[in-house]
Enzyme design. Structure first.
Site, PDB file in Angstrom:
ATOM      1  CB  CYS A 155     -20.794  -5.608 -57.977  1.00 15.55           C
ATOM      2  SG  CYS A 155     -21.578  -6.947 -56.503  1.00 15.55           S
ATOM      3  CG  HIS A 168     -15.958 -10.688 -56.552  1.00 15.43           C
ATOM      4  ND1 HIS A 168     -16.013  -9.438 -56.744  1.00 15.43           N
ATOM      5  CD2 HIS A 168     -14.679 -10.827 -57.284  1.00 15.43           C
ATOM      6  CE1 HIS A 168     -14.906  -8.945 -57.238  1.00 15.43           C
ATOM      7  NE2 HIS A 168     -14.082  -9.712 -57.651  1.00 15.43           N
ATOM      8  CG  HIS A 190     -22.892  -4.773 -52.498  1.00 16.94           C
ATOM      9  ND1 HIS A 190     -22.800  -5.851 -51.650  1.00 16.94           N
ATOM     10  CD2 HIS A 190     -21.886  -4.883 -53.268  1.00 16.94           C
ATOM     11  CE1 HIS A 190     -22.073  -6.495 -52.000  1.00 16.94           C
ATOM     12  NE2 HIS A 190     -21.423  -6.139 -53.022  1.00 16.94           N
ATOM     13  CG  ASN A 232     -13.484  -4.738 -54.530  1.00 15.47           C
ATOM     14  OD1 ASN A 232     -12.276  -4.348 -54.877  1.00 15.47           O
ATOM     15  ND2 ASN A 232     -13.908  -6.074 -54.651  1.00 15.47           N
ATOM     16  CG  HIS A 251     -17.925  -4.945 -59.742  1.00 17.32           C
ATOM     17  ND1 HIS A 251     -17.284  -4.317 -58.565  1.00 17.32           N
ATOM     18  CD2 HIS A 251     -17.952  -6.463 -59.162  1.00 17.32           C
ATOM     19  CE1 HIS A 251     -17.145  -5.176 -57.484  1.00 17.32           C
ATOM     20  NE2 HIS A 251     -17.460  -6.162 -57.721  1.00 17.32           N
ATOM     21  CE  LYS A 261     -20.444  -0.061 -57.711  1.00 18.01           C
ATOM     22  NZ  LYS A 261     -19.996  -1.500 -56.902  1.00 18.01           N
ATOM     23  CG  HIS A 291     -18.775 -10.604 -60.343  1.00 21.33           C
ATOM     24  ND1 HIS A 291     -19.991  -9.808 -60.121  1.00 21.33           N
ATOM     25  CD2 HIS A 291     -17.912 -10.490 -59.425  1.00 21.33           C
ATOM     26  CE1 HIS A 291     -19.745  -9.477 -58.897  1.00 21.33           C
ATOM     27  NE2 HIS A 291     -18.668  -9.514 -58.343  1.00 21.33           N
ATOM     28  CG  ASP A 295     -20.264 -10.146 -53.578  1.00 19.40           C
ATOM     29  OD1 ASP A 295     -19.454 -10.700 -54.429  1.00 19.40           O
ATOM     30  OD2 ASP A 295     -20.281  -9.103 -53.517  1.00 19.40           O
TER      31      ASP A 295
END
Length: 245
Positions: A185, A105, A227, A197, A166, A188, A103, A107
């Site tokens: 993301c 973001h 993560h 987030n 997300h 999880k 996506h 990261d």
């Protein structure tokens, strides 16, 4: 019957923990580590400051075949992305020939500008491309809507967009030859107590999207979250529980 089911589940969970322990870890730099899943697949884990969350470790995927590699998500910075690409070239003798972000973001595609400087082509959800243009970010080269199949030599790379979670644009990547799913993301790790987030997410659509992922990939062997530790399909089920509680 119930007794044997409980024993099976205990052994499965222990097996996932054991996989974490025995997976080979390779230090690329002070901020980047590779986790070897197979001769063809590595998780790249990079550490970076992500305000307001502080120092965060983020996961990406490297898929290799016949001396070439695809990168799925970059480290947060161009400098870190350069370190990773150069290490792959010099230490594994593989050339990065394509990139797909999960996506928009940082990261996921914070190192896109570096990849574009190296003339490495990129593919992304069209919503990711549109978001990058609006936000003044580097823009991936090629877009898709529902799904896209790429090839790395004779190996398939399947990209799917199932809907918002997300973020509005998050996708999943499936490597059928390895049975590796990289949902990033939107999924999880097992130690996550919440969805993290969701400032750019859609909490109403989240469980619907996760249910689609769960239904599509019942035979996933390895599932890599954005993560935290990797695992198996239990990560998707865990995320669904978090999204529906």
């Amino acid at each position: 019957m119930k007794k044997w089911l409980v024993i099976f589940l205990m052994l499965f969970v222990q097996g996932q923990g054991w996989a974490q322990k025995i997976a080979q870890r390779i230090k690329v730099s002070d901020d980047i580590t590779l986790i070897k899943l197979s001769d063809r697949a590595y998780i790249h884990v990079s550490q970076a400051e992500l305000p307001p969350f502080g120092r965060v470790a983020s996961n990406g995927l490297v898929f290799i075949n016949d001396g070439e590699a695809f990168l799925f998500d970059t480290p947060v910075t161009d400098a870190q992305t350069g370190e990773l690409v150069n290490w792959l070239s010099h230490s594994l003798q593989v050339k990065v020939v394509g990139f797909v972000p999960n996506h928009w973001h940082v990261d996921c595609m914070g190192g896109l500008a570096y990849l574009q400087q190296q003339h490495i082509p990129s593919w992304a959800n069209q919503i990711t491309i549109d978001s990058a243009k609006v936000k003044g970010l580097p823009v991936p080269d090629h877009g898709f809507t529902d799904s896209l199949q790429l090839k790395l030599g004779d190996k398939a790379i399947d990209c799917y967009y199932f809907g918002p979670a997300h973020t509005a644009d998050n996708i999943v990547v499936w490597i059928p030859s390895e049975k590796i799913l990289f949902p990033g993301c939107m999924v999880k790790s097992m130690n996550s107590q919440n969805l993290g987030n969701t400032a750019d997410g859609d909490l109403n659509a989240y469980p619907i999207t996760i249910q689609k992922v769960m239904n599509k990939f019942p035979d996933a062997r390895i599932v890599i979250p954005g993560h935290g530790p990797f695992g198996g399909p239990e990560l998707i089920r865990h995320t669904y529980r978090l999204a529906t509680r």
